[in-house]
Design an enzyme around this catalytic site. Sequence first.
Site, PDB file in Angstrom:
ATOM      1  N   GLU A  47      29.420  15.714 -14.696  1.00  0.00           N
ATOM      2  CA  GLU A  47      29.783  17.146 -14.714  1.00  0.00           C
ATOM      3  C   GLU A  47      28.830  17.849 -13.758  1.00  0.00           C
ATOM      4  O   GLU A  47      27.666  18.077 -14.087  1.00  0.00           O
ATOM      5  CB  GLU A  47      29.630  17.698 -16.130  1.00  0.00           C
ATOM      6  CG  GLU A  47      30.552  17.061 -17.142  1.00  0.00           C
ATOM      7  CD  GLU A  47      32.005  17.437 -16.915  1.00  0.00           C
ATOM      8  OE1 GLU A  47      32.269  18.509 -16.333  1.00  0.00           O
ATOM      9  OE2 GLU A  47      32.881  16.659 -17.316  1.00  0.00           O
ATOM     10  N   CYS A  67      27.601  26.609 -13.863  1.00  0.00           N
ATOM     11  CA  CYS A  67      28.292  25.679 -12.962  1.00  0.00           C
ATOM     12  C   CYS A  67      29.626  26.252 -12.487  1.00  0.00           C
ATOM     13  O   CYS A  67      30.040  26.006 -11.375  1.00  0.00           O
ATOM     14  CB  CYS A  67      28.503  24.350 -13.661  1.00  0.00           C
ATOM     15  SG  CYS A  67      29.334  24.523 -15.240  1.00  0.00           S
TER      16      CYS A  67
HETATM   17  P1  NAD Z   1      19.551  18.458 -11.703  1.00  0.00           P
HETATM   18  O1  NAD Z   1      20.603  17.621 -11.066  1.00  0.00           O
HETATM   19  O2  NAD Z   1      18.396  18.874 -10.897  1.00  0.00           O
HETATM   20  O3  NAD Z   1      18.940  17.707 -12.972  1.00  0.00           O
HETATM   21  C1  NAD Z   1      19.741  17.333 -14.067  1.00  0.00           C
HETATM   22  C2  NAD Z   1      19.048  16.250 -14.866  1.00  0.00           C
HETATM   23  O4  NAD Z   1      18.950  15.055 -14.103  1.00  0.00           O
HETATM   24  C3  NAD Z   1      17.640  16.568 -15.302  1.00  0.00           C
HETATM   25  O5  NAD Z   1      17.514  16.226 -16.667  1.00  0.00           O
HETATM   26  C4  NAD Z   1      16.799  15.682 -14.429  1.00  0.00           C
HETATM   27  O6  NAD Z   1      15.579  15.332 -15.018  1.00  0.00           O
HETATM   28  C5  NAD Z   1      17.678  14.470 -14.294  1.00  0.00           C
HETATM   29  N1  NAD Z   1      17.407  13.594 -13.143  1.00  0.00           N
HETATM   30  C6  NAD Z   1      16.855  13.922 -11.957  1.00  0.00           C
HETATM   31  N2  NAD Z   1      16.830  12.839 -11.136  1.00  0.00           N
HETATM   32  C7  NAD Z   1      17.392  11.812 -11.825  1.00  0.00           C
HETATM   33  C8  NAD Z   1      17.675  10.447 -11.531  1.00  0.00           C
HETATM   34  N3  NAD Z   1      17.391   9.909 -10.338  1.00  0.00           N
HETATM   35  N4  NAD Z   1      18.272   9.699 -12.478  1.00  0.00           N
HETATM   36  C9  NAD Z   1      18.611  10.219 -13.680  1.00  0.00           C
HETATM   37  N5  NAD Z   1      18.350  11.507 -14.025  1.00  0.00           N
HETATM   38  C10 NAD Z   1      17.762  12.297 -13.104  1.00  0.00           C
HETATM   39  O7  NAD Z   1      20.339  19.721 -12.312  1.00  0.00           O
HETATM   40  P2  NAD Z   1      19.757  21.065 -12.916  1.00  0.00           P
HETATM   41  O8  NAD Z   1      19.102  21.863 -11.826  1.00  0.00           O
HETATM   42  O9  NAD Z   1      18.993  20.802 -14.153  1.00  0.00           O
HETATM   43  O10 NAD Z   1      21.108  21.786 -13.363  1.00  0.00           O
HETATM   44  C11 NAD Z   1      21.849  22.601 -12.507  1.00  0.00           C
HETATM   45  C12 NAD Z   1      23.043  21.865 -11.939  1.00  0.00           C
HETATM   46  O11 NAD Z   1      23.877  21.415 -13.017  1.00  0.00           O
HETATM   47  C13 NAD Z   1      23.935  22.741 -11.089  1.00  0.00           C
HETATM   48  O12 NAD Z   1      24.366  22.020  -9.980  1.00  0.00           O
HETATM   49  C14 NAD Z   1      25.105  23.048 -12.024  1.00  0.00           C
HETATM   50  O13 NAD Z   1      26.293  23.402 -11.357  1.00  0.00           O
HETATM   51  C15 NAD Z   1      25.230  21.783 -12.770  1.00  0.00           C
HETATM   52  N6  NAD Z   1      25.939  22.003 -14.041  1.00  0.00           N
HETATM   53  C16 NAD Z   1      27.199  21.500 -14.187  1.00  0.00           C
HETATM   54  C17 NAD Z   1      27.919  21.736 -15.352  1.00  0.00           C
HETATM   55  C18 NAD Z   1      29.304  21.204 -15.549  1.00  0.00           C
HETATM   56  O14 NAD Z   1      29.766  21.145 -16.684  1.00  0.00           O
HETATM   57  N7  NAD Z   1      30.011  20.808 -14.499  1.00  0.00           N
HETATM   58  C19 NAD Z   1      27.330  22.488 -16.375  1.00  0.00           C
HETATM   59  C20 NAD Z   1      26.030  22.978 -16.204  1.00  0.00           C
HETATM   60  C21 NAD Z   1      25.337  22.721 -15.026  1.00  0.00           C
END
Ligand code: NAD
Length: 493
Positions: free
Chosen positions: A265, A299
Amino acid sequence: MTTSTEVQNPLKHWVPETRTLLIGGKPVEPAGETWDVYNPATEAAIASVGGASLTQVDDAVAAARRAFPAWAGLSGAERSTYIHRLADVLEKAADRLLPSIVNEVGTPVSLAEYLQVKMAVDEHLRWAAEAAKLDRTVHLGEFDKPHPTMSDVVHQPVGVVAAITGYNYPLNLAIFKFGAALAAGCTVVLLPSPRTPLTTLFLGDLIREAGLPAGVMNVIIGGADVGQQLSSHRGVDRVSFTGSDGVGAKIMEQAAANLTGVTLELGGKSPSIVLPGVDVQKIAVEMHLRWARNGGQGCAALARLLVHDSVYEEFLEAGASAFDQMVVGDPWDRKTNIGPMIRPDHQARVRGFIDASVAEGGTKLLEVTKPIPDKGWYVNPVLLGNLPHSARAVQEEIFGPVAVIVPFKDTQEAIRLANDTAYGLAANVWCDDPTEARRVAEQVRAGTVWINGGGAMRPDAPFGGYGRSGVGRELGEWGMREYLEVKHIQWRI
Ligand code: NAD
């Protein structure tokens, strides 16, 4: 000094005290990296949280594996009872979940009460609890080649789920995943963003209080290395991730080593299309307040405004009143509708988009100009215009209170522009003619298309994206299927 609209909540400074991980039903002292957690509205460090060591990641997966056969072996009705009991405990803890989320995410309280807490528990978790009861068996009946047989298709839980969430809706995003996973009969290792881990650590306590069998839900903390260990783990059968498309691509790669299935997502650059003939006076305020909500850290923020030439100027004029209604500041003030960015680097990134757009010839068509508070990582909302559709600010997810507006000449061009980004999470079509609105909605490549603003997020409707917005769907029966294997059983008669 307090203002009349400032919330008088005795728990408003409350932050969870839990610092232990939840592994195999027991609180476990973290042995990994330490993370400082900040209140983005005050810049104050509010907690120091220990993450899991890589061995503790293995322990959490092993605990989930041990718990899986018994949990999967329960009837749907039994699992439903457990999930409802967890929802009861969360409901009772709503008075603490709210300040936990407001203080670590910075979401204005007026928004967080429903969107971050009530909707998550009362609607989504309860819906999942009911979905656990459904018998999904399909009886295919007879087939006569080369001899008569009968067939059933049954659905079985995939196994251990790694649930990894982004920072902006810590409780919601977790419930979207573990609600469906638990209902399906899977066990879970939950890893929240290390920028907002407190609500999930607290959730670990509530899971124990609700009496879920040991190991069915495990909570660990960590960053990319912990996430990598978890998503590439041989003991994990499904990875469900919410976050950015960049990290989503890494997760897919990490999971690919074991051919583990993924649900992703991811982000978006969702368009809101204003077709000719629409009364823009009626819709301009709603359109602007929608993308600016949660400081634009949503998002599905509809932050790409595609407006027909014939109403473009009038739309801009009508939008000025929306900017007057944008109140940037203290999330605990009920008047506030725009909170801070999560961290200073994100604040700088959002401002970078504004500055670069202006340097490239773009214009700030509307903006909030009141000074932002001295403390807190705030950004004043801006509507950018006069940018080509290929500009970075038009194509990329900014995840802040910044929208772009692009005029179009006819509906075909609107559809072409709507589909001209790498994403496809959501869209909105403003149109007075229901047939035309539906025709346009069908042609926009996005997982959710609202017409004339649509309505609330439904627990029974799928949510997810096309293109770089993701893989698979969450919520509703479609979300359940992400956690179910399909088995054909055929017997001779
Ligand atoms: P992010 O991608 O920076 O981090 C998300 C998670 O991934 C964190 O818990 C982080 O620690 C983890 N992570 C980082 N590197 C990793 C790796 N190599 N392997 C596994 N896990 C790893 O996202 P964010 O800044 O926390 O959230 C914002 C983003 O989320 C925006 O792009 C937003 O659009 C998206 N989002 C999408 C939805 C949806 O339902 N489509 C909902 C909410 C947020």
